[in-house]
Design a protein around this motif. Sequence first.
Motif, PDB file in Angstrom:
ATOM      1  N   TYR A   3       0.831  -1.213   0.000  1.00  0.00           N
ATOM      2  CA  TYR A   3       0.000   0.000   0.000  1.00  0.00           C
ATOM      3  C   TYR A   3       0.861   1.257   0.000  1.00  0.00           C
ATOM      4  O   TYR A   3       0.554   2.222  -0.692  1.00  0.00           O
ATOM      5  N   VAL A   4       1.941   1.243   0.772  1.00  0.00           N
ATOM      6  CA  VAL A   4       2.818   2.428   0.810  1.00  0.00           C
ATOM      7  C   VAL A   4       3.408   2.652  -0.580  1.00  0.00           C
ATOM      8  O   VAL A   4       3.426   3.777  -1.095  1.00  0.00           O
ATOM      9  N   SER A   5       3.857   1.574  -1.197  1.00  0.00           N
ATOM     10  CA  SER A   5       4.459   1.702  -2.523  1.00  0.00           C
ATOM     11  C   SER A   5       3.454   2.273  -3.513  1.00  0.00           C
ATOM     12  O   SER A   5       3.762   3.212  -4.264  1.00  0.00           O
ATOM     13  N   SER A   6       2.253   1.719  -3.509  1.00  0.00           N
ATOM     14  CA  SER A   6       1.238   2.168  -4.459  1.00  0.00           C
ATOM     15  C   SER A   6       0.871   3.630  -4.224  1.00  0.00           C
ATOM     16  O   SER A   6       0.744   4.416  -5.164  1.00  0.00           O
ATOM     17  N   ARG A   7       0.729   3.997  -2.961  1.00  0.00           N
ATOM     18  CA  ARG A   7       0.286   5.368  -2.653  1.00  0.00           C
ATOM     19  C   ARG A   7       1.361   6.388  -2.981  1.00  0.00           C
ATOM     20  O   ARG A   7       1.079   7.461  -3.478  1.00  0.00           O
ATOM     21  N   GLU A   8       2.622   6.015  -2.716  1.00  0.00           N
ATOM     22  CA  GLU A   8       3.700   6.996  -2.879  1.00  0.00           C
ATOM     23  C   GLU A   8       4.440   6.835  -4.194  1.00  0.00           C
ATOM     24  O   GLU A   8       5.294   7.658  -4.530  1.00  0.00           O
ATOM     25  N   GLY A   9       4.133   5.765  -4.940  1.00  0.00           N
ATOM     26  CA  GLY A   9       4.814   5.559  -6.221  1.00  0.00           C
ATOM     27  C   GLY A   9       6.292   5.267  -6.058  1.00  0.00           C
ATOM     28  O   GLY A   9       7.105   5.635  -6.907  1.00  0.00           O
ATOM     29  N   VAL A  10       6.645   4.590  -4.960  1.00  0.00           N
ATOM     30  CA  VAL A  10       8.070   4.300  -4.699  1.00  0.00           C
ATOM     31  C   VAL A  10       8.261   2.813  -4.388  1.00  0.00           C
ATOM     32  O   VAL A  10       7.317   2.124  -4.011  1.00  0.00           O
ATOM     33  N   GLU A  11       9.501   2.362  -4.543  1.00  0.00           N
ATOM     34  CA  GLU A  11       9.846   1.013  -4.099  1.00  0.00           C
ATOM     35  C   GLU A  11       9.986   1.045  -2.573  1.00  0.00           C
ATOM     36  O   GLU A  11      10.526   2.007  -2.020  1.00  0.00           O
ATOM     37  N   VAL A  12       9.498  -0.014  -1.912  1.00  0.00           N
ATOM     38  CA  VAL A  12       9.558  -0.058  -0.444  1.00  0.00           C
ATOM     39  C   VAL A  12      10.402  -1.253  -0.014  1.00  0.00           C
ATOM     40  O   VAL A  12      10.232  -2.366  -0.513  1.00  0.00           O
ATOM     41  N   MET A  13      11.314  -1.013   0.935  1.00  0.00           N
ATOM     42  CA  MET A  13      12.190  -2.061   1.469  1.00  0.00           C
ATOM     43  C   MET A  13      11.546  -2.678   2.715  1.00  0.00           C
ATOM     44  O   MET A  13      10.962  -1.965   3.526  1.00  0.00           O
ATOM     45  N   LEU A  14      11.683  -3.978   2.852  1.00  0.00           N
ATOM     46  CA  LEU A  14      11.236  -4.664   4.062  1.00  0.00           C
ATOM     47  C   LEU A  14      12.465  -5.171   4.811  1.00  0.00           C
ATOM     48  O   LEU A  14      13.485  -5.412   4.170  1.00  0.00           O
TER      49      LEU A  14
END
Length: 355
Positions: free
Chosen positions: A329-340
Amino acid sequence: MGEPIGVAVVGLNVGKAHLWAYQQLPERFRVVAVCDIDEGRAGRAAERNPGSVALTELAQICARDDIEVVNLCTPPGLHLDHIAQVLEAGKHVVCEKPLVGSLAAVDEVERLEASSGRRVMPIFQYRWGRGLQRVKHLVEAGVAGSLNTSSVEVAWRRRAEYYSVPWRGTWAGELGGVLTSHAIHAIDMLTYVVGPAERVFARTTTRVNPIETEDCAAASLQMADGSLATLVATLGSPEEITRHRFNFTHLSAESGTAAYESSGEPWTVTPDSPEALAAIEDAMEHFAPGHEGYVGQFDRFADSLRSGDDPPVTVADARAALEMLTALYVSSREGVEVMLPLPPDHPAYRGWTPT
Ligand SMILES: NC(=O)c1ccc[n+]([C@@H]2O[C@H](COP(=O)([O-])OP(=O)(O)OC[C@H]3O[C@@H](n4cnc5c(N)ncnc54)[C@H](O)[C@@H]3O)[C@@H](O)[C@H]2O)c1
């Protein structure tokens, strides 16, 4: 084997499927009570489960001393409060997905579980399909080799009628759309076989029904083992299918496409060489599949309660799925790749919903 474990099922829509599963295991479980704020539903469920009493409040369930396990099938927005109430009453919890609505909440559940001395078992009933279990067995036996790519497709259909239940389609009530409510099983099946993701990029949109939450999603994942995966999910597919495919160096494995039974057989496992085939055949001699679906999860849960081992699905497993959802959801909302993994000071640690 001991006396059957006293169980109560709370929330009697999908809860009816849980009741059916407990009925398949009469030596392990005894349904003592059924509970729904809808008195008619509770009464009808009690009639179908002889020996059980119909109740309308969770507090009445918590007050009884003949119930060891409380099985929650209430709407997602109620899970955290209900889990806390049941643990406080000294009973084990079985709870439908999504367990809760944030990493902060799942960490709270973990703390409550630890201090209660009781267990919380989130539901991921698709794990127990025989096809998926066969692949998991081959991976654990070391005959699959290293993974190159995986793909996951969830193409289901939900129409306006589905959203007549008020909590569905809302961030507050359902906590999310196709990712949270439907693809969560397929995501769990992916990480059950492959392990966690390391970085994700996702796009989500709402195209099928006029709802608040997303009903289409596509994601590109790099898993912690270095392999790559794709995930595509929609609630707007006239033909309903679910499909997983894993491409390992020594074998490929592909599920069937039965939308709600794809973890069961038939799966197609193709060896890369005669040696790989021989290794698979050797490993399969030690494959002992158990029950599938809810029956499979409850049967394994009874084993764990008696032995004191971890339940077949743990709060940590639910956390892994919720962490993936948060990242998507964070990636989709912010248009960025997200690291876990996402740290506790991440802005979305307290929830992925936009409100
Ligand atoms: N694992 C799966 O395949 C699967 C499938 C469907 C639903 N679910 C999950 O199960 C849960 C319930 O979904 P559903 O579709 O059955 O929902 P639903 O809204 O159709 O049914 C929920 C039931 O809970 C009752 N209820 C509401 N508040 C209550 C309370 N405080 N005490 C007692 N009963 C209460 C309602 O009257 C209703 O009968 C959700 O978390 C959902 O995501 C999981």
